[in-house]
Design a protein around this motif. Structure first.
Motif, mmCIF file in Angstrom:
data_model
loop_
_atom_site.group_PDB
_atom_site.id
_atom_site.type_symbol
_atom_site.label_atom_id
_atom_site.label_comp_id
_atom_site.label_asym_id
_atom_site.label_seq_id
_atom_site.Cartn_x
_atom_site.Cartn_y
_atom_site.Cartn_z
ATOM 1 N N VAL A 139 0.820 -1.137 0.081
ATOM 2 C CA VAL A 139 0.070 -0.015 -0.001
ATOM 3 C C VAL A 139 0.998 1.249 0.015
ATOM 4 O O VAL A 139 0.614 2.240 -0.563
ATOM 5 C CB VAL A 139 -0.912 0.045 1.340
ATOM 6 C CG1 VAL A 139 -1.682 1.375 1.363
ATOM 7 C CG2 VAL A 139 -1.932 -1.149 0.804
ATOM 8 N N ALA A 140 1.941 1.239 0.790
ATOM 9 C CA ALA A 140 2.845 2.585 0.681
ATOM 10 C C ALA A 140 3.312 2.620 -0.834
ATOM 11 O O ALA A 140 3.524 3.706 -1.158
ATOM 12 C CB ALA A 140 3.995 2.106 1.926
ATOM 13 N N ALA A 141 3.826 1.463 -1.421
ATOM 14 C CA ALA A 141 4.317 1.434 -2.620
ATOM 15 C C ALA A 141 3.309 2.199 -3.590
ATOM 16 O O ALA A 141 3.719 2.958 -4.506
ATOM 17 C CB ALA A 141 4.946 0.192 -3.117
ATOM 18 N N ALA A 142 2.130 1.788 -3.602
ATOM 19 C CA ALA A 142 1.022 2.214 -4.326
ATOM 20 C C ALA A 142 0.760 3.652 -4.180
ATOM 21 O O ALA A 142 0.588 4.404 -5.131
ATOM 22 C CB ALA A 142 -0.217 1.335 -4.063
ATOM 23 N N ARG A 143 0.845 4.170 -2.866
ATOM 24 C CA ARG A 143 0.686 5.463 -2.788
ATOM 25 C C ARG A 143 1.876 6.502 -3.251
ATOM 26 O O ARG A 143 1.668 7.373 -3.586
ATOM 27 C CB ARG A 143 0.439 5.657 -1.171
ATOM 28 C CG ARG A 143 -0.857 5.260 -0.622
ATOM 29 C CD ARG A 143 -1.301 5.621 0.602
ATOM 30 N NE ARG A 143 -2.818 5.222 1.082
ATOM 31 C CZ ARG A 143 -2.998 4.766 2.157
ATOM 32 N NH1 ARG A 143 -1.996 4.254 3.100
ATOM 33 N NH2 ARG A 143 -4.326 4.180 2.194
ATOM 34 N N HIS A 144 2.896 5.817 -3.293
ATOM 35 C CA HIS A 144 4.102 6.315 -3.492
ATOM 36 C C HIS A 144 4.019 6.790 -5.263
ATOM 37 O O HIS A 144 4.554 7.797 -5.803
ATOM 38 C CB HIS A 144 5.408 5.657 -3.274
ATOM 39 C CG HIS A 144 6.393 6.139 -4.080
ATOM 40 N ND1 HIS A 144 7.185 7.419 -3.362
ATOM 41 C CD2 HIS A 144 7.735 5.630 -4.921
ATOM 42 C CE1 HIS A 144 8.251 7.690 -3.904
ATOM 43 N NE2 HIS A 144 8.720 6.624 -4.789
ATOM 44 N N ALA A 145 3.287 5.885 -5.955
ATOM 45 C CA ALA A 145 3.194 6.107 -7.145
ATOM 46 C C ALA A 145 1.981 6.252 -7.805
ATOM 47 O O ALA A 145 1.525 6.484 -9.097
ATOM 48 C CB ALA A 145 3.836 4.776 -8.043
#
Length: 148
Positions: A139-145
């Motif tokens: 989820v953190a990676a998805a929010r990052h991009a």
């Protein structure tokens, strides 16, 4: 809003106009022409070619969540693309060469006063495929991009 579905350590991100359930329904894919996720073939050039030939949805290559989180977002208005470039960890020397982890067509408008990209914006959804072993990191990676 976006929908996150964890399917055997892969996370799919779908931009949404309204809240919805977490699991994709059969209507999300019915009758769609899409570029299926493939290893080492979901490059920006191949995704653009698939769109030109009628794909209505395209997938990125699978990207490991921790690696995506170690990147900085760089916008190239001349090329009309966004790149997520690997940055060294604190205390590490800079890499010998620039490593692009993810690239995507620029979908948003440039800042005020900046010229429009010379290349057309994509018209189809881009589905970010994330490899993970942790829902929180995914989820953190998805929010990052998510902006792209």
């Amino acid at each position: 809003f976006f929908r996150v579905s964890v399917v055997t350590a892969v996370v799919f991100i779908f931009p949404l106009s309204k809240p919805t359930s977490l699991m994709p329904g059969p209507g999300d894919y019915a009758g769609k022409v899409m570029l299926a996720p493939m290893v080492r073939v979901g490059t920006l050039a191949f995704r653009a070619l698939a769109e030109a030939y009628g794909a209505e949805m395209v997938y990125t290559e699978e990207i490991i969540d921790r690696k995506l989180l170690q990147t900085a977002r760089e916008v190239d208005l001349e090329k009309g693309i966004v790149e997520y470039v690997l940055v060294p960890k604190p205390g590490e020397p800079p890499p010998a060469r620039r490593t692009v982890v993810l690239n995507a067509p620029l979908r948003s408008s440039p800042p005020a006063g900046e010229p429009e990209p010379q290349h057309p914006r994509p018209r189809v959804p881009l589905i970010l495929q994330i490899g993970t072993n942790s829902p929180e990191t995914a989820v953190a990676a998805a929010r990052h991009a998510q902006a792209d």
